[in-house]
Every structure is written in structure tokens, then in C-alpha cells.
Design a protein around this motif. Structure first.
Motif, PDB file in Angstrom:
ATOM      1  N   LEU A 157       0.828  -1.208   0.000  1.00 58.22           N
ATOM      2  CA  LEU A 157       0.000   0.000   0.000  1.00 58.22           C
ATOM      3  C   LEU A 157       0.859   1.254   0.000  1.00 58.22           C
ATOM      4  CD1 LEU A 157      -2.634  -1.048   2.678  1.00 58.22           C
ATOM      5  CD2 LEU A 157      -3.070  -0.727   0.256  1.00 58.22           C
ATOM      6  N   THR A 158       0.705   2.080  -1.038  1.00 56.22           N
ATOM      7  CA  THR A 158       1.322   3.401  -1.086  1.00 56.22           C
ATOM      8  C   THR A 158       0.423   4.295  -1.932  1.00 56.22           C
ATOM      9  OG1 THR A 158       3.538   2.420  -1.040  1.00 56.22           O
ATOM     10  CG2 THR A 158       3.392   4.730  -1.647  1.00 56.22           C
ATOM     11  N   GLY A 159       0.228   5.521  -1.502  1.00 55.29           N
ATOM     12  CA  GLY A 159      -0.559   6.459  -2.298  1.00 55.29           C
ATOM     13  C   GLY A 159      -2.045   6.198  -2.266  1.00 55.29           C
ATOM     14  N   GLU A 160      -2.527   5.358  -1.340  1.00 57.51           N
ATOM     15  CA  GLU A 160      -3.961   5.055  -1.276  1.00 57.51           C
ATOM     16  C   GLU A 160      -4.692   6.152  -0.503  1.00 57.51           C
ATOM     17  OE1 GLU A 160      -5.761   2.990  -2.775  1.00 57.51           O
ATOM     18  OE2 GLU A 160      -4.294   1.620  -3.657  1.00 57.51           O
ATOM     19  N   TRP A 161      -4.824   7.300  -1.133  1.00 59.58           N
ATOM     20  CA  TRP A 161      -5.409   8.470  -0.482  1.00 59.58           C
ATOM     21  C   TRP A 161      -6.936   8.388  -0.384  1.00 59.58           C
ATOM     22  CZ3 TRP A 161      -8.093  12.469  -3.414  1.00 59.58           C
ATOM     23  CH2 TRP A 161      -8.225  12.145  -4.772  1.00 59.58           C
ATOM     24  N   GLY A 162      -7.536   7.363  -0.958  1.00 58.06           N
ATOM     25  CA  GLY A 162      -8.987   7.235  -0.926  1.00 58.06           C
ATOM     26  C   GLY A 162      -9.519   6.538   0.305  1.00 58.06           C
ATOM     27  N   HIS A 163      -8.624   6.017   1.160  1.00 57.47           N
ATOM     28  CA  HIS A 163      -9.095   5.241   2.303  1.00 57.47           C
ATOM     29  C   HIS A 163      -8.530   5.760   3.610  1.00 57.47           C
ATOM     30  CE1 HIS A 163     -11.335   2.208   0.097  1.00 57.47           C
ATOM     31  NE2 HIS A 163     -10.426   2.384  -0.849  1.00 57.47           N
ATOM     32  N   GLY A 164      -9.289   5.511   4.673  1.00 58.31           N
ATOM     33  CA  GLY A 164      -9.030   6.064   5.994  1.00 58.31           C
ATOM     34  C   GLY A 164     -10.152   7.040   6.329  1.00 58.31           C
ATOM     35  N   PRO A 165     -10.446   7.259   7.604  1.00 55.76           N
ATOM     36  CA  PRO A 165     -11.555   8.157   7.994  1.00 55.76           C
ATOM     37  C   PRO A 165     -11.167   9.618   7.841  1.00 55.76           C
ATOM     38  CG  PRO A 165     -10.450   7.301   9.929  1.00 55.76           C
ATOM     39  CD  PRO A 165      -9.808   6.614   8.750  1.00 55.76           C
ATOM     40  N   ILE A 166     -11.234  10.109   6.612  1.00 54.19           N
ATOM     41  CA  ILE A 166     -10.678  11.435   6.312  1.00 54.19           C
ATOM     42  C   ILE A 166     -11.678  12.414   5.725  1.00 54.19           C
ATOM     43  CG2 ILE A 166      -8.296  10.659   6.003  1.00 54.19           C
ATOM     44  CD1 ILE A 166      -8.812  10.393   3.034  1.00 54.19           C
ATOM     45  N   THR A 167     -12.924  12.008   5.478  1.00 51.51           N
ATOM     46  CA  THR A 167     -13.854  12.937   4.846  1.00 51.51           C
ATOM     47  C   THR A 167     -14.339  13.993   5.830  1.00 51.51           C
ATOM     48  OG1 THR A 167     -15.653  11.386   5.282  1.00 51.51           O
ATOM     49  CG2 THR A 167     -14.696  11.340   3.095  1.00 51.51           C
ATOM     50  N   LEU A 168     -14.657  15.150   5.268  1.00 54.63           N
ATOM     51  CA  LEU A 168     -15.249  16.222   6.063  1.00 54.63           C
ATOM     52  C   LEU A 168     -16.620  15.799   6.586  1.00 54.63           C
ATOM     53  CD1 LEU A 168     -14.508  19.239   3.677  1.00 54.63           C
ATOM     54  CD2 LEU A 168     -13.292  18.681   5.766  1.00 54.63           C
ATOM     55  N   THR A 169     -17.042  16.405   7.667  1.00 58.85           N
ATOM     56  CA  THR A 169     -18.376  16.117   8.198  1.00 58.85           C
ATOM     57  C   THR A 169     -19.371  17.221   7.856  1.00 58.85           C
ATOM     58  OG1 THR A 169     -17.735  17.095  10.318  1.00 58.85           O
ATOM     59  CG2 THR A 169     -17.507  14.703  10.077  1.00 58.85           C
ATOM     60  N   GLU A 170     -18.888  18.291   7.241  1.00 59.60           N
ATOM     61  CA  GLU A 170     -19.778  19.308   6.695  1.00 59.60           C
ATOM     62  C   GLU A 170     -19.060  20.053   5.587  1.00 59.60           C
ATOM     63  OE1 GLU A 170     -20.877  21.939   9.876  1.00 59.60           O
ATOM     64  OE2 GLU A 170     -19.031  23.090   9.738  1.00 59.60           O
ATOM     65  N   VAL A 171     -19.841  20.600   4.654  1.00 59.76           N
ATOM     66  CA  VAL A 171     -19.291  21.362   3.542  1.00 59.76           C
ATOM     67  C   VAL A 171     -20.045  22.672   3.414  1.00 59.76           C
ATOM     68  CG1 VAL A 171     -18.503  19.341   2.221  1.00 59.76           C
ATOM     69  CG2 VAL A 171     -20.837  20.203   1.907  1.00 59.76           C
ATOM     70  N   ASP A 172     -19.443  23.596   2.669  1.00 61.86           N
ATOM     71  CA  ASP A 172     -20.069  24.896   2.416  1.00 61.86           C
ATOM     72  C   ASP A 172     -20.737  24.860   1.051  1.00 61.86           C
ATOM     73  OD1 ASP A 172     -20.392  27.632   1.437  1.00 61.86           O
ATOM     74  OD2 ASP A 172     -19.298  28.235   3.229  1.00 61.86           O
ATOM     75  N   ILE A 173     -22.041  25.022   1.009  1.00 63.26           N
ATOM     76  CA  ILE A 173     -22.774  25.078  -0.250  1.00 63.26           C
ATOM     77  C   ILE A 173     -23.528  26.396  -0.327  1.00 63.26           C
ATOM     78  CG2 ILE A 173     -24.573  24.026  -1.674  1.00 63.26           C
ATOM     79  CD1 ILE A 173     -23.882  21.353  -0.504  1.00 63.26           C
ATOM     80  N   ASP A 174     -23.103  27.243  -1.229  1.00 64.06           N
ATOM     81  CA  ASP A 174     -23.720  28.557  -1.419  1.00 64.06           C
ATOM     82  C   ASP A 174     -23.795  29.332  -0.112  1.00 64.06           C
ATOM     83  OD1 ASP A 174     -24.081  27.976  -4.105  1.00 64.06           O
ATOM     84  OD2 ASP A 174     -26.086  27.157  -3.804  1.00 64.06           O
ATOM     85  N   GLY A 175     -22.721  29.239   0.685  1.00 63.37           N
ATOM     86  CA  GLY A 175     -22.634  30.002   1.923  1.00 63.37           C
ATOM     87  C   GLY A 175     -23.254  29.339   3.136  1.00 63.37           C
ATOM     88  N   ALA A 176     -23.902  28.194   2.969  1.00 64.51           N
ATOM     89  CA  ALA A 176     -24.526  27.491   4.085  1.00 64.51           C
ATOM     90  C   ALA A 176     -23.700  26.255   4.441  1.00 64.51           C
ATOM     91  CB  ALA A 176     -25.955  27.091   3.734  1.00 64.51           C
ATOM     92  N   ARG A 177     -23.585  25.964   5.741  1.00 65.37           N
ATOM     93  CA  ARG A 177     -22.875  24.772   6.178  1.00 65.37           C
ATOM     94  C   ARG A 177     -23.835  23.592   6.158  1.00 65.37           C
ATOM     95  NH1 ARG A 177     -17.942  25.125   5.268  1.00 65.37           N
ATOM     96  NH2 ARG A 177     -17.526  23.442   6.753  1.00 65.37           N
ATOM     97  N   VAL A 178     -23.454  22.565   5.400  1.00 63.90           N
ATOM     98  CA  VAL A 178     -24.323  21.411   5.191  1.00 63.90           C
ATOM     99  C   VAL A 178     -23.634  20.167   5.755  1.00 63.90           C
ATOM    100  CG1 VAL A 178     -25.474  19.966   3.472  1.00 63.90           C
ATOM    101  CG2 VAL A 178     -25.303  22.443   3.116  1.00 63.90           C
ATOM    102  N   PRO A 179     -24.307  19.437   6.681  1.00 60.21           N
ATOM    103  CA  PRO A 179     -23.680  18.235   7.252  1.00 60.21           C
ATOM    104  C   PRO A 179     -23.552  17.114   6.223  1.00 60.21           C
ATOM    105  CG  PRO A 179     -25.955  18.424   7.984  1.00 60.21           C
ATOM    106  CD  PRO A 179     -25.639  19.698   7.238  1.00 60.21           C
ATOM    107  N   ILE A 180     -22.451  16.385   6.312  1.00 56.48           N
ATOM    108  CA  ILE A 180     -22.187  15.244   5.433  1.00 56.48           C
ATOM    109  C   ILE A 180     -21.937  14.019   6.306  1.00 56.48           C
ATOM    110  CG2 ILE A 180     -20.637  14.270   3.685  1.00 56.48           C
ATOM    111  CD1 ILE A 180     -22.249  16.539   2.580  1.00 56.48           C
TER     112      ILE A 180
END
Length: 319
Positions: A157-180
Motif C-alpha cells: 500500500l502506497t498512495g492510497e489516499w482514498g481510504h481512511g476516515p478522512i472525509t469532512l463532516t460538513e461542507v459549504d454550499i452557497d454560503g450554508a454549512r451542510v452536514p455530510i
């Protein structure tokens, strides 16, 4: 023709198809065949591969090696495969066991690693010291090349940036914070980028945000046509993907990120991802850092063939 430059038989193994090609003594790759993969049955898989080689025997020598690019992880210690989506050779020593069947030297590497090497040697990353091959296909994967050599880490395993608990739990959509919500990943963890970052992940994201099922192609098309829901999904997608990719760049020192997989064919999307990444890394580059790879369709086979050449003739340089 020297032995080190004899033709190499190349295979790309995915969950649906076996693609076969040959790399000539002049390093030109030619696609020869494509067949459905018997993904559940080892014996049927071996029969299919053997038949494909026999059908095209005139294209290579009796002792030409076989180079395989495949989904899954190859243990650098035992050669054992971890390929849960291809049970036919999951937990088998694919190179050794298939080599016995074919009576040829067989070399097997992960498809993202093969893609990364192809890009570093002859594609978008040529001339760069550190190249990250970032796969944005049905899922998210990666490979890393430094000073022209593939970096092979623990357990393959090297460069496997798609795995591990790394995603955001909220994002900004048109100025509003939206939970993910963090989704469960087939790898066994929760919150992996793979659940939102690839084509299937983009579809998950759109469904999470809008309660609507659309294909990734329809989402991207809608984004380009400035449809409101699709634009919001891509806003969120860019945030979710750019931060872990920027973090990976900061850690590896990659000066080129060559993107492969189906989403790499959408040039405006990769340009938008580059802009988002540039805002997150420690030092912006004066050139596009994240770019579509040059080997969108045959990078796996190209990289596998180059690795086979190196394994059989390690003293030969410039391949």
C-alpha cells in the motif's frame, strides 16, 4: 533483439473485463483483445487467459513474459492478492500460480501503481521528481513514483489516499454549512473518501444532498449546464476531494498529480479540482498541478510492462 526488449504480454484485469495487449521491443503498446472476466472461478479464469494468449501467439515469443495490472493489493512479501471484487484469484499467489499454468514468467502489480509509473515515465508526469497517480474512477486510488521508481510500502500500500476516515463532516454550499454523514466503506472503515470521491461516490453524494439518484455522468453534465442541484453536488465534491488530495501532496512532495479513471476525462472538472487543491496546499505552483493523465485507457498495461522489463533486466535504464 535483446532478451530485455522482447515483447511483453500485457493484461489489465478488472471486475468486468480482461484486456490484453502486447508491448513491442520498441515500447509500443498495442491492444489485442478484450473478454469478460470469469471473476468467480479460478479454473475458468486460467482457461480464459490461456486461450487469449494462444489466440494471439503470433504477436510475441514463446518465452515472452506476462505483465498484469489488476485491481486489488499485491503483498510484497508473499505475492498474495487481496482482490475482494475478483474472487477468482482473491487470496491466491496470482503471479506464481498463473505462471505455473502458463509456463511463463508472470509479474503482477496494482493497477493504480502501474498507471502512476506510466505517467511518470512517459505521460503527464514525465520530467517530475515525484509523481502521484490519482485514480478517480468508480472509486478512489493512487500510486506514487519518486525518482522514476515506484514506491512500494507496507503490505503493498502506497498512495492510497482514498481510504481512511478522512472525509469532512460538513461542507459549504452557497454560503450554508451542510452536514455530510460519514458512510461505511467496503474496506471496513467508515468515512473513507472512496465513499464520496469516485464516480459511485459522487452519486452517493448527490443522493445524500438531494435525495435523488443520478449517474455521475448526468451530474457532471448538469454541472456544466449550470443546473442548480448538480452545481451544489460538485461544490461539495470539490471540497471533499481537494482537502485529502492537498494533504497527500504536502506529505509526498508530488510536483505532478496525474489523474486517471473515468472522471479524468472531464477536463473542466479536473481543472476545477486543481484550483481547489491549489488553495489548500502549502505552496501554490505556477502551473497546473492536478492534470488529466496521458494514459487514461492503457496506463495499467503500459506500467505493468515497464515493471516487467525492470524486473527481468534491472540493470537496463531508460525504459
Amino acid at each position: 533483439m535483446t532478451p530485455s526488449l522482447s515483447p511483453v504480454i500485457c493484461f489489465d484485469l478488472g471486475g468486468s473485463f480482461i484486456k490484453m495487449g502486447v508491448m513491442s521491443d520498441k515500447n509500443v503498446l498495442t491492444l489485442l483483445d478484450q473478454q469478460p472476466i470469469p471473476a468467480q472461478d479460478w479454473r475458468a479464469f486460467c482457461v480464459r487467459v490461456s486461450a487469449m494468449i494462444a489466440r494471439h501467439a503470433a504477436e510475441f515469443a514463446a518465452d515472452s513474459p506476462v505483465a498484469i495490472s489488476t485491481a486489488g493489493i499485491v503483498s510484497p512479501l508473499t505475492g498474495e492478492m487481496f482482490a475482494s471484487n475478483i474472487p477468482a484469484f482473491h487470496q491466491r499467489r496470482l503471479a506464481a500460480e498463473l505462471g505455473e499454468v502458463l509456463q511463463r514468467k508472470v509479474i503482477v502489480h496494482n493497477d493504480a501503481d502501474c498507471f502512476a509509473l506510466a505517467e511518470a515515465e512517459a505521460g503527464a508526469g514525465k520530467g517530475h521528481k515525484v509523481v502521484l497517480g490519482a485514480i478517480l474512477g468508480s472509486g478512489v486510488g493512487g500510486g506514487l513514483v519518486s525518482d522514476g521508481r515506484l514506491v512500494m510500502g507496507q503490505n503493498g500500500l502506497t498512495g492510497e489516499w482514498g481510504h481512511g476516515p478522512i472525509t469532512l463532516t460538513e461542507v459549504d454550499i452557497d454560503g450554508a454549512r451542510v452536514p455530510i454523514p460519514r458512510l461505511a466503506c467496503p474496506c471496513g472503515q467508515r468515512g473513507c473518501l472512496d465513499t464520496y470521491g469516485g464516480a459511485r461516490g459522487m452519486e452517493n453524494l448527490h443522493r445524500t444532498l438531494h435525495g435523488e439518484s443520478l449517474s455521475s455522468k448526468a451530474i457532471v453534465t448538469g454541472w456544466q449546464q449550470q443546473q442548480a442541484r448538480a452545481q451544489q453536488t460538485i461544490q461539495a465534491w470539490l471540497q471533499l476531494v481537494s482537502e485529502p488530495l492537498a494533504y497527500t501532496i504536502n506529505i509526498t512532495g508530488a510536483s505532478c498529480v496525474a489523474v486517471g479513471g473515468g472522471l479524468a476525462s472531464v477536463t473542466p472538472l479536473i481543472a476545477a479540482l486543481n484550483d481547489a487543491v491549489q488553495r489548500c496546499i502549502l505552496r501554490r505552483t505556477p502551473y497546473a498541478l492536478v492534470v488529466p493523465g496521458a494514459f487514461a485507457h492503457q496506463g495499467g498495461m503500459t506500467g505493468a510492462a515497464l515493471l516487467a522489463r525492470r524486473a527481468l533486466a534491472p540493470a537496463v535504464r531508460g525504459l
